[in-house]
Design an enzyme around this catalytic site. Structure first.
Site, mmCIF file in Angstrom:
data_model
loop_
_atom_site.group_PDB
_atom_site.id
_atom_site.type_symbol
_atom_site.label_atom_id
_atom_site.label_comp_id
_atom_site.label_asym_id
_atom_site.label_seq_id
_atom_site.Cartn_x
_atom_site.Cartn_y
_atom_site.Cartn_z
ATOM 1 C CG ASP A 88 -2.330 -0.993 1.260
ATOM 2 O OD1 ASP A 88 -2.098 -1.835 -0.002
ATOM 3 O OD2 ASP A 88 -2.806 -0.928 2.033
ATOM 4 C CG HIS A 144 2.180 -0.022 4.439
ATOM 5 N ND1 HIS A 144 2.164 -0.697 5.388
ATOM 6 C CD2 HIS A 144 1.211 0.658 4.302
ATOM 7 C CE1 HIS A 144 1.034 -0.711 5.743
ATOM 8 N NE2 HIS A 144 0.357 0.288 5.200
HETATM 9 ZN ZN LIG Z 1 -2.637 2.956 3.437
#
Ligand SMILES: [Zn+2]
Length: 277
Positions: A97, A242
């Protein structure tokens, strides 16, 4: 990977049929696929079908020539996000992400390419806009790009109009840079509400959350991230990591360590496919 190998791989993968494994009752699971979540490039084979009414999709034979690109089906409006995959065997899904990021995302893509594994990137529009080349690379290498809003706000605090803007602008930049609009959406912070589900469906996207949170954004150490993935590994698991939003060198190094070990353990890392309605 050499270009000719890539071409061969893509040619093979585009023939893989999409098979939604969950029925209407399986609200928290998603269907699996082994190849890129996109229709095949024009190629010899059955002629492109005309758009069908939603109820008729059930009757379509499962071939590699799925939904017509020009007429994506609108997914149902859900009341909760999808948390894990249903399917057969030891299959997991890796998601990254907040990117793409010019330093960390290429490193992640390099590792995925080394092991010929596909992943899902939930990108923010403002990041994607500055790194369009990385979205093009994701397309070329068979990864899925999802919508993670434009500026990563907590959507539940915004008006419907602002939520729509956050989601729409992101889908637009993804469509331009990646080549097709995203079919998956993930709310920042996992903060979903009715409006996010409604607008996501209107924009043709399914809400996808996660099963295992690596909490890599807290930079807990590469070893801890590896442990969280390996301890959480199980059939159907969706892993959250991430590739931007701070220093993600631990996330990059962790992937290099856990990915070959997952593969050695018999896991198949794949990407989400839109289930058949
Ligand atoms: Zn996020």
């Amino acid at each position: 990977m050499e270009k000719d190998q890539l071409f061969t791989r893509r040619t093979l993968l585009t023939g893989v049929a999409a098979l939604g494994a969950a029925g209407a009752g399986g609200a928290l699971a998603l269907g699996l696929g082994n190849g890129p979540a996109r229709p095949p490039a024009p190629a010899p084979g059955p002629p492109q079908r005309s758009p069908l009414k939603p109820s008729a999709y059930r009757l379509q034979p499962l071939t590699g020539y799925g939904a017509p690109r020009a007429a994506p089906r609108q997914p149902p409006v859900r009341s909760e996000p999808i948390l894990r995959m249903s399917g057969r065997g030891r299959t997991m899904l890796l998601t990254f992400d907040d990117g793409p990021h010019p330093e960390y995302t290429p490193a992640i893509l390099d590792t995925l390419a080394k092991y010929e594994v596909h992943a899902t990137f939930f990108v923010c529009g403002e990041m994607a806009d500055y790194n369009r080349d990385l979205l093009a690379r994701m397309y070329d290498e068979g990864h899925v790009v999802g919508n993670h809003t434009w500026s990563h706000p907590q959507l539940t605090t915004l008006t419907r109009r602002r939520i729509r803007s956050e989601m729409e602008r992101t889908s637009e930049v993804v469509e331009k840079a990646y080549g097709e609009a995203p079919r998956w959406f993930r709310a920042p912070y996992g903060a979903w509400n009715r409006t996010t589900f409604q607008l996501g469906a209107e924009l043709g996207m399914e809400p996808l959350a996660w099963t295992v949170d690596t909490l890599d954004w807290t930079t807990p150490g590469t070893g801890t991230i590896v442990d969280r993935v390996e301890e959480g590994a199980a059939p159907g698991v969706v892993v959250l990591s991430h590739d931007a939003g701070g220093n993600r060198s631990q996330s990059v190094r962790a992937l290099r360590r856990y990915l070959p070990r997952l593969l050695d353990s018999g896991y198949h890392l794949t990407i989400p496919r839109r289930r058949l309605i």
